[in-house]
Design an enzyme around this catalytic site. Structure first.
Site, PDB file in Angstrom:
ATOM      1  N   HIS A  17      -2.614   2.921   5.419  1.00  0.00           N
ATOM      2  CA  HIS A  17      -2.174   3.006   4.022  1.00  0.00           C
ATOM      3  C   HIS A  17      -3.391   3.187   3.102  1.00  0.00           C
ATOM      4  O   HIS A  17      -3.372   4.033   2.202  1.00  0.00           O
ATOM      5  CB  HIS A  17      -1.388   1.724   3.685  1.00  0.00           C
ATOM      6  CG  HIS A  17      -0.962   1.566   2.261  1.00  0.00           C
ATOM      7  ND1 HIS A  17       0.363   1.376   1.907  1.00  0.00           N
ATOM      8  CD2 HIS A  17      -1.668   1.532   1.098  1.00  0.00           C
ATOM      9  CE1 HIS A  17       0.439   1.262   0.579  1.00  0.00           C
ATOM     10  NE2 HIS A  17      -0.778   1.331   0.071  1.00  0.00           N
ATOM     11  N   GLU A  18      -4.464   2.419   3.357  1.00  0.00           N
ATOM     12  CA  GLU A  18      -5.656   2.500   2.491  1.00  0.00           C
ATOM     13  C   GLU A  18      -6.400   3.819   2.696  1.00  0.00           C
ATOM     14  O   GLU A  18      -6.881   4.416   1.728  1.00  0.00           O
ATOM     15  CB  GLU A  18      -6.595   1.311   2.740  1.00  0.00           C
ATOM     16  CG  GLU A  18      -5.998  -0.079   2.512  1.00  0.00           C
ATOM     17  CD  GLU A  18      -5.203  -0.223   1.226  1.00  0.00           C
ATOM     18  OE1 GLU A  18      -5.529   0.444   0.228  1.00  0.00           O
ATOM     19  OE2 GLU A  18      -4.223  -1.000   1.224  1.00  0.00           O
TER      20      GLU A  18
ATOM     21  N   HIS B 173      -4.859   6.491   0.750  1.00  0.00           N
ATOM     22  CA  HIS B 173      -5.268   6.484  -0.660  1.00  0.00           C
ATOM     23  C   HIS B 173      -6.518   7.347  -0.873  1.00  0.00           C
ATOM     24  O   HIS B 173      -6.662   7.989  -1.908  1.00  0.00           O
ATOM     25  CB  HIS B 173      -5.595   5.057  -1.122  1.00  0.00           C
ATOM     26  CG  HIS B 173      -4.414   4.281  -1.623  1.00  0.00           C
ATOM     27  ND1 HIS B 173      -3.657   4.671  -2.697  1.00  0.00           N
ATOM     28  CD2 HIS B 173      -3.872   3.105  -1.205  1.00  0.00           C
ATOM     29  CE1 HIS B 173      -2.703   3.774  -2.920  1.00  0.00           C
ATOM     30  NE2 HIS B 173      -2.810   2.815  -2.019  1.00  0.00           N
TER      31      HIS B 173
ATOM     32  N   CYS C  33       2.609  -1.390  -2.729  1.00  0.00           N
ATOM     33  CA  CYS C  33       1.296  -0.884  -3.139  1.00  0.00           C
ATOM     34  C   CYS C  33       0.978  -1.411  -4.535  1.00  0.00           C
ATOM     35  O   CYS C  33       1.858  -1.405  -5.405  1.00  0.00           O
ATOM     36  CB  CYS C  33       1.328   0.645  -3.144  1.00  0.00           C
ATOM     37  SG  CYS C  33      -0.231   1.390  -3.636  1.00  0.00           S
ATOM     38  N   LEU C  34      -0.261  -1.868  -4.746  1.00  0.00           N
ATOM     39  CA  LEU C  34      -0.644  -2.384  -6.068  1.00  0.00           C
ATOM     40  C   LEU C  34      -0.540  -1.305  -7.149  1.00  0.00           C
ATOM     41  O   LEU C  34      -0.407  -1.637  -8.323  1.00  0.00           O
ATOM     42  CB  LEU C  34      -2.068  -2.947  -6.019  1.00  0.00           C
ATOM     43  CG  LEU C  34      -2.238  -4.254  -5.230  1.00  0.00           C
ATOM     44  CD1 LEU C  34      -3.716  -4.611  -5.104  1.00  0.00           C
ATOM     45  CD2 LEU C  34      -1.464  -5.395  -5.868  1.00  0.00           C
TER      46      LEU C  34
ATOM     47  N   GLN D 100      -7.711   3.394  -6.450  1.00  0.00           N
ATOM     48  CA  GLN D 100      -6.795   2.509  -7.186  1.00  0.00           C
ATOM     49  C   GLN D 100      -7.479   1.778  -8.336  1.00  0.00           C
ATOM     50  O   GLN D 100      -6.803   1.162  -9.156  1.00  0.00           O
ATOM     51  CB  GLN D 100      -6.168   1.471  -6.246  1.00  0.00           C
ATOM     52  CG  GLN D 100      -5.261   2.090  -5.193  1.00  0.00           C
ATOM     53  CD  GLN D 100      -4.638   1.004  -4.336  1.00  0.00           C
ATOM     54  OE1 GLN D 100      -5.230   0.585  -3.351  1.00  0.00           O
ATOM     55  NE2 GLN D 100      -3.463   0.531  -4.723  1.00  0.00           N
TER      56      GLN D 100
ATOM     57  N   GLY E 204      -4.661  -5.214   0.557  1.00  0.00           N
ATOM     58  CA  GLY E 204      -5.533  -4.058   0.724  1.00  0.00           C
ATOM     59  C   GLY E 204      -5.715  -3.360  -0.608  1.00  0.00           C
ATOM     60  O   GLY E 204      -4.854  -3.461  -1.493  1.00  0.00           O
TER      61      GLY E 204
HETATM   62 NI    NI Z   1      -1.619   1.063  -1.851  1.00  0.00          NI
END
Ligand code: NI
Length: 178
Positions: free
Chosen positions: A135-136, A139, A93-94, A50, A45
């Protein structure tokens, strides 16, 4: 379009993203570029903040785990309903590389969104996909999964990322000295 991943403590990750006013070619191309960046970084995701863009756009692909037909590209996602039953997953998370924590969220959600063709869609998700969507969407509101753990643990995880990033930068510098 080369998208650069933003890593904590980049302040853009704490900003609230703006709704996409209407689906257009630029937004649709951006969504596909995000999906590509997500695959390149081996994520399931990715949310627009991000990559430094404060637009309400998220992309996901948990196809290995669930029969959703692969990639999901969403503009203006909105949770319409959440189950009382919960699901716990060891999230990463990235933007917080190498750090993981168990996060408990509603097990099922119903989400409305606009797809890259400008059509309004609804989807009911459970377990991993449900956690991923939540989660997204977090963000887009400047919320990170580490906000669900204690401040002590959160600060420690972010410090570890900062240290790893500094070391990686030093390695980069060394590789340029000749
Ligand atoms: Ni994330």
């Amino acid at each position: 379009m080369g998208l650069k991943l933003r890593i904590v403590p980049d302040p853009v990750l704490r900003k609230v993203a703006q709704a996409v006013p209407a689906m257009d070619k630029d937004t649709s191309l951006f969504m596909h570029a995000m999906l590509e960046a997500m695959y390149e970084n081996r994520g399931i995701g990715l949310a627009a903040p991000q990559v430094g863009e404060l637009r309400r756009v998220i992309v996901m692909d948990v196809a290995d785990e669930q029969k959703t037909g692969g990639a999901l590209l969403m503009a203006n996602p909105e949770i319409l309903w959440k189950s009382e039953e919960t699901f716990t997953y060891n999230e990463g998370c990235l933007s917080i590389p190498g750090q993981f924590a168990e996060v408990t969220r509603p097990k099922k959600v119903r989400v409305a969104y606009v797809d890259p063709e400008g059509k309004r869609q609804e989807l009911e998700a459970e377990e991993l996909l449900s956690s991923c969507i939540q989660h997204e969407i977090d963000h887009l509101n400047g919320v990170l999964f580490v906000d669900y753990v204690s401040k002590l643990k959160r600060d420690m995880m972010i410090k570890r990322v900062e240290k790893a990033q500094r070391m990686a930068e030093q390695e980069d510098e060394k590789s340029h000295v000749f």
